[in-house]
Design a protein around this motif. Structure first.
Motif, PDB file in Angstrom:
ATOM      1  N   THR A 171       0.835  -1.205   0.000  1.00  0.00           N
ATOM      2  CA  THR A 171       0.000   0.000   0.000  1.00  0.00           C
ATOM      3  C   THR A 171       0.864   1.247   0.000  1.00  0.00           C
ATOM      4  OG1 THR A 171      -1.703  -1.186   1.253  1.00  0.00           O
ATOM      5  CG2 THR A 171      -1.853   1.212   1.205  1.00  0.00           C
ATOM      6  N   ASP A 172       0.574   2.176  -0.929  1.00  0.00           N
ATOM      7  CA  ASP A 172       1.383   3.390  -1.016  1.00  0.00           C
ATOM      8  C   ASP A 172       0.501   4.618  -1.220  1.00  0.00           C
ATOM      9  OD1 ASP A 172       0.543   3.199  -3.636  1.00  0.00           O
ATOM     10  OD2 ASP A 172       2.502   2.672  -4.455  1.00  0.00           O
ATOM     11  N   GLU A 173       1.132   5.748  -1.485  1.00  0.00           N
ATOM     12  CA  GLU A 173       0.436   7.021  -1.634  1.00  0.00           C
ATOM     13  C   GLU A 173      -0.588   6.982  -2.759  1.00  0.00           C
ATOM     14  OE1 GLU A 173       1.610  11.684  -2.611  1.00  0.00           O
ATOM     15  OE2 GLU A 173       3.089  10.335  -1.737  1.00  0.00           O
ATOM     16  N   ASP A 174      -0.240   6.309  -3.856  1.00  0.00           N
ATOM     17  CA  ASP A 174      -1.152   6.229  -4.989  1.00  0.00           C
ATOM     18  C   ASP A 174      -2.431   5.489  -4.607  1.00  0.00           C
ATOM     19  OD1 ASP A 174      -1.108   6.642  -8.135  1.00  0.00           O
ATOM     20  OD2 ASP A 174      -1.971   4.656  -7.769  1.00  0.00           O
ATOM     21  N   ASP A 175      -2.315   4.433  -3.806  1.00  0.00           N
ATOM     22  CA  ASP A 175      -3.492   3.679  -3.367  1.00  0.00           C
ATOM     23  C   ASP A 175      -4.355   4.493  -2.410  1.00  0.00           C
ATOM     24  OD1 ASP A 175      -2.636   1.337  -4.724  1.00  0.00           O
ATOM     25  OD2 ASP A 175      -1.307   0.854  -3.063  1.00  0.00           O
TER      26      ASP A 175
END
Length: 491
Positions: A171-175
């Motif tokens: 999970t990252d900023e884009d998600d």
């Protein structure tokens, strides 16, 4: 605020050609044919959005002197069409409710569970949600005890929109915050679930947050209640009134600790991240009386009514789970029966109508020795069932040849009186802990499977006795177990 010249030019050209409402496709066509700048100011402003998806209302009422006081700019000479045109980049768009709704519904308010029973921290969570104040709460505890469900059902009861985001190591900023997506041939920035929850003033649940990495540090300002800056589109999003954050995890963000083999993938969370969460609450498994109510509701939903047989099964399951958890807490076993597992067992019972088979099916995921231990314990609790008993020694066996070693009954066990420091030795060889009598014991089958050397190691830890397991689960010891030399310890 006075319109700028490029805004006036666009509004006049668009309204003259398409009327007061314009679609995103028409915006692109108009910009390509006239050379006008792309109207980010129109597309990204929520107040200009039409009720139809990807349509916008032109603010013609703000034009100086009306719509027709100026002519639309002269169309520029058409440029040669590229072989493979790049997709236009549209500004952030608001997802329609239909694309956000879950469970096939038209709303983000979760459905009420027929089998939910408020308990534990329910009232505390309800007070926080009811207040509408921004006050992040981290709920931690072992799996399957209702952490996520409690937040979800409070939102269902209060009529609050609810966003559940499951965190993992990828999970990252884009998600979380959003990113560019290809939609209908256009590259469009879409808000992520965190930003959508902020804009709607909803309740956000970051589920299993301790599985996240440093990639979730993009949520720092969100946990402060200050909103978030979307650098990809150069915009600051402020949280709407009522926006709230809850987090859940099996650990406290400090690593898995004593359960390092149970919660693989959990991480040590950044201290600065944790410091922005004002409250952390521990949630244990529900007490037996609450679990009985939960299971009774499950039976009523799946079987239609709670008869005497199902009620007896529910009582026995609650007692069984309570003993298993107490043993687990004492470190004698490595597995535990969760509330979720009890619900699965009772659901199986409503289908199969067989107590033992329902339990056996739902504990198959455990190692064989653990399955046998759980089933043996349940057998002692429920007098109405019979789990396959240990077979008596066959004729000609060493036990028959040596009458002094014959057990009092086929179901007898070998109880141990060993030091606390030796518990790892006997546990590794298959001994089970009796939480009532606080003693270790071997079943006859387990003892017979040991090598002579292993039996000698067990004997070196202390005295051994024949024992029976009473109805209350305690060990009733009898004669000393006849251990002399490895050759004389087979049953």
């Amino acid at each position: 605020m006075k319109l700028k010249s490029h805004q006036v030019d666009f509004i006049r050209a668009a309204s003259a050609q398409y009327g007061p409402v314009i679609s995103r496709k028409q915006v692109l066509e108009l910009c390509e044919s006239t050379g006008l700048d792309y109207p980010h100011w129109l597309i990204s402003n929520p107040k200009y959005r039409h009720t139809s998806r990807a349509h916008y209302v032109l603010p013609v009422d703000r034009l100086p002197g009306g719509v027709g006081t100026a002519k639309a700019p002269k169309a520029a000479a058409p440029a040669p069409a590229p072989v493979s045109p790049a997709p236009a980049i549209a500004a952030a768009t608001e997802s329609a409710d239909l694309s956000l709704a879950f469970n096939g519904g038209q709303t983000l308010v979760p459905d009420r569970m027929d089998t939910y029973v408020p308990w534990g921290h329910h009232d505390f969570i309800a007070k926080i949600v009811d207040s509408g104040r921004f006050y992040p709460i981290y709920i931690t505890g072992l799996s399957g005890n209702g952490k996520t469900t409690s937040v979800e059902q409070v939102c269902a009861d209060k009529g609050r929109e609810f966003f559940r985001v499951n965190i993992n190591s990828e999970t990252d900023e884009d998600d979380l915050l959003g990113g560019f997506r290809l939609i209908d041939g256009n590259t469009v920035f879409q808000y992520g679930p965190v930003v959508e929850a902020m804009r709607r003033g909803a309740v956000l649940l970051l589920d299993e947050v301790d599985l996240g990495t440093t990639k979730i540090m993009c949520l720092q300002s969100v946990l402060e209640g200050k909103g978030v800056y979307l650098k990809k589109i150069n915009r600051w999003v402020h949280p709407a009134e009522g926006f709230q954050v809850f987090l859940t995890g099996n650990t406290k963000g400090q690593g898995s600790g004593d359960h390092d083999d149970k919660f693989i993938g959990t991480n040590v969370l950044n201290e600065a991240f944790l410091d922005r969460i004002p409250v952390m609450i521990d949630q244990d498994y529900p007490p037996a009386n609450v679990e009985k109510k939960i299971l009774a509701k499950v039976v009523k939903k799946n079987c239609g009514e709670v008869d005497s047989d199902s009620k007896g099964f529910i009582d026995n399951l609650a007692k069984w789970a309570e003993i298993v958890r107490r043993t687990f807490a004492e470190g004698a076993i490595d597995d535990v029966i969760t509330t979720r597992r009890l619900v699965q067992i009772i659901q199986g019972y409503c289908i199969l109508g067989d107590r033992v088979e329902s339990i056996r099916n739902c504990i198959t995921r455990f190692e064989k020795s653990v399955q046998d231990s759980f089933l043996s314990l349940y057998d002692k609790i429920d007098s109405e069932v019979e789990v396959n008993p240990e077979a008596a020694p066959e004729a000609g066996s060493p036990a028959e040849a040596n009458p002094s070693s014959v057990p009092p009954s086929a179901g007898s066990v070998i109880a141990l009186s060993c030091k606390f420091s030796d518990r790892h030795i006997v546990k590794s060889l298959g001994a089970m802990w009796n939480p009532v009598s606080k003693k270790w014991h071997f079943t006859q089958a387990t003892w017979n499977s040991l090598t002579d050397e292993a039996k000698k190691d067990v004997a070196d830890t202390g005295k051994m006795f024949w024992a029976e397991i009473a109805l209350d689960g305690s060990l009733v010891t009898g004669a000393a177990f006849p251990f002399t030399t490895p050759a004389a310890v087979s049953l």
